[in-house]
Design an enzyme around this catalytic site. Structure first.
Site, PDB file in Angstrom:
ATOM      1  N   LEU A  46       1.184 -12.933   1.146  1.00  0.00           N
ATOM      2  CA  LEU A  46      -0.106 -12.079   0.830  1.00  0.00           C
ATOM      3  C   LEU A  46       0.255 -10.476   1.637  1.00  0.00           C
ATOM      4  CD1 LEU A  46      -3.041 -14.504   2.293  1.00  0.00           C
ATOM      5  CD2 LEU A  46      -2.996 -13.160  -0.118  1.00  0.00           C
ATOM      6  N   ASP A  47      -0.451  -9.813   0.806  1.00  0.00           N
ATOM      7  CA  ASP A  47      -0.158  -8.062   1.379  1.00  0.00           C
ATOM      8  C   ASP A  47      -0.876  -8.198   2.749  1.00  0.00           C
ATOM      9  OD1 ASP A  47       0.823  -7.457  -1.140  1.00  0.00           O
ATOM     10  OD2 ASP A  47      -0.956  -6.931  -1.947  1.00  0.00           O
ATOM     11  N   PRO A  48      -0.075  -7.349   3.598  1.00  0.00           N
ATOM     12  CA  PRO A  48      -0.926  -6.888   4.893  1.00  0.00           C
ATOM     13  C   PRO A  48      -2.352  -6.671   4.916  1.00  0.00           C
ATOM     14  CG  PRO A  48       1.096  -5.910   4.648  1.00  0.00           C
ATOM     15  CD  PRO A  48       0.832  -6.257   3.289  1.00  0.00           C
TER      16      PRO A  48
END
Length: 304
Positions: A46-48
């Site tokens: 997941l993106d930060p």
């Protein structure tokens, strides 16, 4: 002599609620330390900026993590219109501005119609895809942009949740490989402006749809109660595989499967992946239907 990996043997799947501002790998390492686990892996980054469902597989469950990598996903995303960034999300640097036309729900719905079903996406430069051995995001950070080939993905469902000024909230059900940042940018363009993702939450992945998730704080509280209480947060590894048909094997067939040998199972499905169990209900691993009618063991779990 190879150095023995420290930690304890833990097996199962944790449905972790990743907080914003943390990379998926950092979240994995934090949870792994909390469990004192020898082996763990997540099932796709997941993106930060994103929050929400990050399944973490421990021990033997890492053998089936690839099935979750290939699974469909569900998100709620907020798109900020009028501003584009180099990363496609709020963590990037502004690269463009455009006026936002007057939008009501009807106008947005018209713009969304072209993004349902199979679509082609151009992968963003800020992605983990490799080009000549280098990650695209490493090249992007050097100011280098390279040509990328469009990729076919599928949007199973796309719904407008709300229009709030220059922000759109959308629910998305999509195939693996879908870039939500790219989807948000493309939708903004279809609406006559630019945009980026300012909030993103993953709600579902494969067989896990709107599940109860565990935050780091909840896990820390469990850890204070002891390892048994902490381990009770784990789901069995075959919970990640409920989209596949289960097959119970007679004792003699289970014996051969555990040895890695294909077996013939009357009335078993003739194609695809299969969950394999012995008569005691113990999960043996994953098998695949072969052309000759047998089931070939492919992903076996350790017997204890």
């Amino acid at each position: 002599m190879a150095k023995r990996r420290g930690g304890r043997n833990v097996t199962g799947v944790l449905l972790f609620d990743k907080p914003a501002g943390v990379t998926s790998n950092k979240a994995l390492q934090q949870v792994k330390r909390l469990f004192g686990a020898r082996k763990a892996g997540h099932t796709g980054s997941l993106d930060p900026l994103a929050t929400g469902l990050l399944p973490i597989c421990f021990g033997d469950a890492t053998k089936v993590s690839g099935f979750l990598l290939d699974a469909d996903k569900r998100y709620v995303v907020t798109c900020k219109l009028g501003v584009a960034t180099d990363t496609g999300d709020a963590e990037g640097t502004e690269r463009d501005r455009a006026e936002v036309p007057a939008l009501d729900e009807e106008a947005v719905e018209r713009g969304l119609t072209g993004f349902r079903g199979p679509i082609d996406q151009l992968p963003p430069m800020y992605s983990a895809i490799k080009h000549q051995g280098q990650r695209l995001y490493d090249l992007a950070r050097q100011g280098v942009e390279v040509e990328r080939e469009p990729r076919r993905v599928e949007i199973y469902d796309l719904q407008l949740v709300a229009v709030r000024g220059d922000e759109l909230e959308l629910s998305v059900h999509c195939s693996k490989g879908t870039y939500i940042r790219t989807l948000a940018e493309d939708i903004a363009q279809a609406l006559g402006t630019v945009g980026h993702v300012c909030a993103l939450r993953r709600l579902g992945l494969g067989p896990y749809q709107d599940p109860a998730m565990w935050t780091e704080e909840m896990l820390a509280a469990r850890a204070e109660q002891g390892r048994e209480a902490l381990d009770a947060t784990l789901l069995p590894m075959d919970s990640a595989l409920q989209q596949y048909t289960g097959v119970e094997l007679a004792d003699d067939l289970a014996y051969f499967v555990v040895q890695g040998q294909p077996v013939f199972v009357p009335k078993a499905p003739s194609e695809g992946w299969l969950r394999l169990y012995d008569r005691g209900g113990n999960f043996l691993g994953m098998g695949q239907a072969l052309d000759d009618g047998r089931i070939g063991p492919k992903r076996l779990v350790a017997r204890r």
